[in-house]
Write a protein that holds these residues in place. Structure first.
Motif, PDB file in Angstrom:
ATOM      1  N   SER A  79       0.878  -0.983  -0.015  1.00  0.00           N
ATOM      2  CA  SER A  79      -0.032  -0.017   0.062  1.00  0.00           C
ATOM      3  C   SER A  79       0.990   1.295   0.084  1.00  0.00           C
ATOM      4  O   SER A  79       0.536   2.230  -0.812  1.00  0.00           O
ATOM      5  N   LEU A  80       1.844   1.312   0.810  1.00  0.00           N
ATOM      6  CA  LEU A  80       2.781   2.337   0.859  1.00  0.00           C
ATOM      7  C   LEU A  80       3.540   2.479  -0.512  1.00  0.00           C
ATOM      8  O   LEU A  80       3.622   3.631  -0.942  1.00  0.00           O
ATOM      9  N   ASP A  82       2.247   1.534  -3.341  1.00  0.00           N
ATOM     10  CA  ASP A  82       1.183   2.222  -4.332  1.00  0.00           C
ATOM     11  C   ASP A  82       0.813   3.507  -4.289  1.00  0.00           C
ATOM     12  O   ASP A  82       0.748   4.417  -5.214  1.00  0.00           O
ATOM     13  N   TRP A  83       0.880   4.080  -2.815  1.00  0.00           N
ATOM     14  CA  TRP A  83       0.788   5.440  -2.675  1.00  0.00           C
ATOM     15  C   TRP A  83       1.847   6.267  -3.111  1.00  0.00           C
ATOM     16  O   TRP A  83       1.558   7.494  -3.743  1.00  0.00           O
ATOM     17  N   GLY A  84       3.061   5.798  -2.851  1.00  0.00           N
ATOM     18  CA  GLY A  84       4.182   6.627  -3.638  1.00  0.00           C
ATOM     19  C   GLY A  84       4.437   6.790  -5.104  1.00  0.00           C
ATOM     20  O   GLY A  84       4.460   7.593  -5.400  1.00  0.00           O
ATOM     21  N   LEU A  86       1.485   6.666  -7.065  1.00  0.00           N
ATOM     22  CA  LEU A  86       0.326   7.546  -7.426  1.00  0.00           C
ATOM     23  C   LEU A  86       0.838   9.008  -7.238  1.00  0.00           C
ATOM     24  O   LEU A  86       0.614   9.681  -8.588  1.00  0.00           O
ATOM     25  N   TYR A  87       1.562   9.407  -6.253  1.00  0.00           N
ATOM     26  CA  TYR A  87       2.088  10.853  -6.361  1.00  0.00           C
ATOM     27  C   TYR A  87       3.393  11.088  -7.123  1.00  0.00           C
ATOM     28  O   TYR A  87       3.492  12.111  -7.850  1.00  0.00           O
ATOM     29  N   LYS A  91      -0.363  12.888  -9.150  1.00  0.00           N
ATOM     30  CA  LYS A  91      -1.540  13.107  -8.662  1.00  0.00           C
ATOM     31  C   LYS A  91      -1.411  14.393  -8.011  1.00  0.00           C
ATOM     32  O   LYS A  91      -0.507  14.788  -7.320  1.00  0.00           O
TER      33      LYS A  91
END
Length: 99
Positions: A79-80, A82-84, A86-87, A91
């Protein structure tokens, strides 16, 4: 338990099948042998992984296996990541107040 630069990457690498010292080192080429050995020992101390002997190997081979505690960490690391991504992919960032 997973502080520092390398522990999360080591756990993720083991989860992807890189369960031997040299395989982890190939996956993370910028880590020194000394640091990798220390980080593996600390992860073992925190019961995130265990060290197992591989039978019938000369010299004795060692593999690293995630415990249930380590396996529970893998989706969090994904999840971390994927978050990284994304930005990193652009994003839009905006401010929101919490009431």
């Amino acid at each position: 338990m997973i502080n520092g630069r390398w522990k999360s990457q080591i756990v993720y690498s083991i989860s992807q099948g890189n369960n031997r010292f040299h395989l982890i080192q190939q996956e993370l080429p910028n880590i020194s042998e000394t640091v990798l050995a220390r980080q593996l020992k600390e992860l073992e101390t925190h019961a995130i992984l265990i060290k197992k002997e591989i039978p019938n190997t000369v010299p004795v081979g060692i593999e690293y296996v995630l415990t249930n505690k380590g396996l529970d960490l893998v989706p969090i690391l994904e999840s971390l990541c994927d978050w990284g991504k994304l930005y990193a992919d652009g994003k839009r960032i905006s401010a929101h107040s919490i009431s």
